[in-house]
Design a protein around this motif. Sequence first.
Motif, short mmCIF file in Angstrom:
data_model
loop_
_atom_site.label_atom_id
_atom_site.label_comp_id
_atom_site.label_asym_id
_atom_site.label_seq_id
_atom_site.Cartn_x
_atom_site.Cartn_y
_atom_site.Cartn_z
N SER A 186 24.03 -14.81 44.00
CA SER A 186 22.81 -14.02 43.87
C SER A 186 23.04 -12.61 44.41
O SER A 186 23.73 -12.42 45.43
CB SER A 186 21.67 -14.68 44.65
OG SER A 186 20.50 -13.89 44.60
N SER A 187 22.46 -11.62 43.73
CA SER A 187 22.58 -10.24 44.18
C SER A 187 21.47 -9.40 43.58
O SER A 187 20.84 -9.78 42.59
CB SER A 187 23.93 -9.65 43.76
OG SER A 187 24.01 -9.53 42.35
N ALA A 188 21.24 -8.23 44.19
CA ALA A 188 20.26 -7.29 43.63
C ALA A 188 20.84 -6.55 42.44
O ALA A 188 20.10 -6.16 41.53
CB ALA A 188 19.84 -6.30 44.71
N ILE A 189 22.15 -6.36 42.43
CA ILE A 189 22.81 -5.57 41.39
C ILE A 189 24.01 -6.34 40.86
O ILE A 189 24.78 -6.93 41.63
CB ILE A 189 23.28 -4.20 41.94
CG1 ILE A 189 22.07 -3.35 42.33
CG2 ILE A 189 24.14 -3.47 40.92
CD1 ILE A 189 22.43 -2.09 43.08
N VAL A 190 24.17 -6.34 39.53
CA VAL A 190 25.36 -6.88 38.88
C VAL A 190 26.06 -5.73 38.16
O VAL A 190 25.42 -4.98 37.41
CB VAL A 190 25.01 -7.99 37.87
CG1 VAL A 190 26.21 -8.32 36.98
CG2 VAL A 190 24.55 -9.25 38.59
N ILE A 191 27.35 -5.59 38.43
CA ILE A 191 28.16 -4.59 37.73
C ILE A 191 29.02 -5.29 36.69
O ILE A 191 29.78 -6.20 37.01
CB ILE A 191 29.06 -3.80 38.72
CG1 ILE A 191 28.19 -3.02 39.70
CG2 ILE A 191 29.99 -2.86 37.96
CD1 ILE A 191 28.99 -2.25 40.74
N ASN A 192 28.90 -4.83 35.47
CA ASN A 192 29.64 -5.42 34.35
C ASN A 192 30.95 -4.65 34.17
O ASN A 192 31.00 -3.63 33.49
CB ASN A 192 28.79 -5.37 33.08
CG ASN A 192 29.50 -5.97 31.88
OD1 ASN A 192 30.58 -6.54 31.99
ND2 ASN A 192 28.88 -5.84 30.72
N ALA A 193 32.01 -5.15 34.80
CA ALA A 193 33.34 -4.55 34.67
C ALA A 193 34.29 -5.54 34.02
O ALA A 193 35.44 -5.69 34.43
CB ALA A 193 33.86 -4.13 36.05
N ALA A 194 33.79 -6.22 33.00
CA ALA A 194 34.51 -7.36 32.42
C ALA A 194 35.47 -6.99 31.30
O ALA A 194 35.95 -7.87 30.58
CB ALA A 194 33.50 -8.40 31.92
N GLY A 195 35.77 -5.71 31.11
CA GLY A 195 36.76 -5.32 30.13
C GLY A 195 36.41 -5.77 28.73
O GLY A 195 35.32 -5.49 28.21
N ALA A 196 37.33 -6.49 28.08
CA ALA A 196 37.10 -6.94 26.71
C ALA A 196 35.92 -7.90 26.60
O ALA A 196 35.36 -8.08 25.52
CB ALA A 196 38.36 -7.61 26.18
N TRP A 197 35.54 -8.51 27.72
CA TRP A 197 34.42 -9.45 27.74
C TRP A 197 33.11 -8.78 28.15
O TRP A 197 32.10 -9.45 28.31
CB TRP A 197 34.72 -10.60 28.70
CG TRP A 197 35.73 -11.57 28.16
CD1 TRP A 197 35.46 -12.77 27.53
CD2 TRP A 197 37.15 -11.46 28.20
NE1 TRP A 197 36.64 -13.39 27.18
CE2 TRP A 197 37.70 -12.61 27.58
CE3 TRP A 197 38.03 -10.49 28.70
CZ2 TRP A 197 39.07 -12.81 27.44
CZ3 TRP A 197 39.39 -10.69 28.56
CH2 TRP A 197 39.90 -11.84 27.93
N GLY A 318 18.75 -3.31 37.48
CA GLY A 318 19.80 -3.75 38.38
C GLY A 318 21.09 -4.18 37.70
O GLY A 318 22.00 -4.68 38.35
N PHE A 319 21.18 -3.99 36.38
CA PHE A 319 22.40 -4.34 35.66
C PHE A 319 23.15 -3.05 35.35
O PHE A 319 22.64 -2.16 34.66
CB PHE A 319 22.08 -5.08 34.36
CG PHE A 319 23.28 -5.62 33.65
CD1 PHE A 319 23.81 -6.86 33.99
CD2 PHE A 319 23.89 -4.90 32.63
CE1 PHE A 319 24.92 -7.37 33.32
CE2 PHE A 319 25.00 -5.40 31.96
CZ PHE A 319 25.51 -6.63 32.31
N PHE A 320 24.37 -2.94 35.85
CA PHE A 320 25.14 -1.69 35.79
C PHE A 320 26.36 -1.89 34.90
O PHE A 320 27.14 -2.83 35.09
CB PHE A 320 25.58 -1.29 37.20
CG PHE A 320 26.15 0.10 37.31
CD1 PHE A 320 25.35 1.15 37.72
CD2 PHE A 320 27.48 0.36 37.02
CE1 PHE A 320 25.87 2.44 37.83
CE2 PHE A 320 28.01 1.63 37.13
CZ PHE A 320 27.20 2.68 37.54
#
Length: 365
Positions: A186-197, A318-320
């Motif tokens: 659980s978090s306040a912010i999710v960073i999407n650094a998933a590359g090809a995904w 909160g989605f970055f």
Amino acid sequence: MTTADVIIVGGGIAGITAGACLARDLSVLVLEGESRIGYHATGRSAAILIRNYGNATLRALNLASAPFLEAPEQVSDASLLSPRGEMLVAGEEELADLTAYVEGSTGMEILTGRQAQELVPILRAEAIVKAAIEWDAQDIDVDRMLSGYARLLRRRGGVVETDVTVREIRRESGHWTVTSDRGTYSSAIVINAAGAWAGVIGQMAGATEVPLAPLRRSAAILPAPEAHDISRWPLFAPATEAWYAKPEAGKLLVSPADEDPVEPHDAWADDMVLAEGLDRFERAVDYTVTRVETSWAGLRTFAPDRSPVVGMDPAADGFFWLAGQGGYGVQTAPALSTLTSELILGGPTSLATGVVDALSPGRFS
């Protein structure tokens, strides 16, 4: 349930550098699906800082990243860069491409075909009408860069968990819940650094539909040409970027510069694509490919405008996004990790407003 201020999905160079910057002020948890960080595009990069590479937005990021790569305080006690150079050559049919590249560039020197051959003796000078070289292009020590940032992340209290496959992301009561095969976070912010995904992760979160395309890029290691010391050769390529080659640990790395659309996966080189690219390379040089020592492929993920996608999603609080770095992820990581920290912490940005706007995921909403 494990909690943190920020969860970063993806342990490539983007996720690890952003995590290291944010961990100075926030609790950070990086979730990586593979058994080690940097497994996909980061570990398969040709890794060279070319200041004139990419569009205007990317060139601004290259310029912002260069000082850190030259003096990487807290990450390495020595520069992450070493001399290389990048040279583009052009026959008659490629002159327009070379002219367009040089007109948007700085610090490039025009060469004759004979001068280009003096730098790379296997080139066929009679086929070169003009060439251009960026002397300041430099190799990047990716392993030292990634491991240095990972140490900084952990030193600041950040946590990296590997072998974690994210299955679900949902927003509840002002927080994100990330469910994986290893547990719930659980978090306040999710960073999407998933590359090809990254597109898949965005869909899981119900975020803005960002049209990201993973493109396969292959490479092969060949024996060094006999009777040549290739250690000081620049990276060299035709202005059309139909292939490129550069010295690599005493051997010659050659890529067909392919960009084949594929689904996200653990990529490998296609034999036919590689063979066609090596044929294009052979027709430009006095060197016969008799043996491929090893080959591989990675996925370079692009948005339609070829600029990275960095910033808070306008439709998912909160989605970055920290995605779409294409083939520029290593050389732009210092600038983008700093920008990520600035945007999340709400401070002023060190990049020009126009550059920040050009990166925003809001351009797709």
